[in-house]
Design a protein around this motif. Structure first.
Motif, PDB file in Angstrom:
ATOM      1  N   GLY A  73     -11.406   0.785 -20.261  1.00  0.00           N
ATOM      2  CA  GLY A  73     -10.937   1.980 -19.570  1.00  0.00           C
ATOM      3  C   GLY A  73     -12.098   2.783 -19.012  1.00  0.00           C
ATOM      4  O   GLY A  73     -11.993   3.402 -17.964  1.00  0.00           O
ATOM      5  N   LYS A 112     -12.689   1.961 -24.724  1.00  0.00           N
ATOM      6  CA  LYS A 112     -11.249   1.788 -24.489  1.00  0.00           C
ATOM      7  C   LYS A 112     -10.974   0.355 -24.028  1.00  0.00           C
ATOM      8  O   LYS A 112     -10.399   0.124 -22.964  1.00  0.00           O
ATOM      9  CB  LYS A 112     -10.733   2.804 -23.465  1.00  0.00           C
ATOM     10  CG  LYS A 112     -10.956   4.252 -23.859  1.00  0.00           C
ATOM     11  CD  LYS A 112     -10.490   5.195 -22.778  1.00  0.00           C
ATOM     12  CE  LYS A 112     -10.932   6.607 -23.090  1.00  0.00           C
ATOM     13  NZ  LYS A 112     -10.770   7.487 -21.944  1.00  0.00           N
ATOM     14  N   SER A 114      -9.513  -3.352 -23.504  1.00  0.00           N
ATOM     15  CA  SER A 114      -8.171  -3.929 -23.418  1.00  0.00           C
ATOM     16  C   SER A 114      -7.988  -5.000 -24.490  1.00  0.00           C
ATOM     17  O   SER A 114      -6.862  -5.284 -24.907  1.00  0.00           O
ATOM     18  CB  SER A 114      -7.934  -4.530 -22.029  1.00  0.00           C
ATOM     19  OG  SER A 114      -8.866  -5.572 -21.776  1.00  0.00           O
TER      20      SER A 114
END
Length: 152
Positions: A73, A112, A114
């Motif tokens: 992210g 962040k 995935s």
């Protein structure tokens, strides 16, 4: 007979030709980037990962302004000086020089995630430069203790 307008036209034309010659040399000030040695040590958890690479430049200066990847992210740029890590907004790629991202120095932080990247996987990373645009790099995931032969 007045030759002044003719002389003025010749001088103006000569000035335009000389100005044109000057713009041809500016092409050498364009950055010529090559990214090598990219890798990501397999992270111990799925929370954070780091990335390393070298940007070699055989032209004029450029600036690495950001990095993106579908893996994370957020991808942030960091420097490490005297053992202290600090987030950076950008990094200059010096003319006819190199920008190193290495263990204990400049590096990328992937946040962040995935998924947790595993050894043997390749992570696609987009390096965004002010002048050169986007350069996509395939960053292989190496063992957590991997040390490249180049020393970074």
């Amino acid at each position: 007979m007045n030759h002044r307008p003719v002389h003025l036209a010749v001088l103006t034309a000569a000035g335009l030709v000389l100005a044109g010659c000057g713009t041809g040399s500016s092409a050498s000030s364009e950055p010529e980037l090559k990214v090598t040695g990219a890798y990501m040590p397999a992270p111990p958890t799925g929370d954070l990962a780091a990335g390393f690479f070298v940007v070699s430049n055989s032209g004029g200066a450029d600036t690495l302004t950001s990095v993106t990847s579908r893996l994370a992210g957020d991808v942030t740029l960091h420097s490490t000086k005297d053992g202290v890590m600090e987030e950076e907004k950008s990094f200059t790629v010096p003319p006819d020089g190199r920008l190193d991202f290495e263990t204990g120095g400049n590096h990328l932080m992937f946040e962040k995630l995935s998924h947790k990247p595993e050894q043997g996987e390749k992570v696609s990373v987009q390096l965004h430069f002010a002048k050169s645009g986007t350069v996509t790099v395939e960053m292989p995931v190496k063992s957590p203790t991997y040390t490249p032969e180049t020393g970074h």
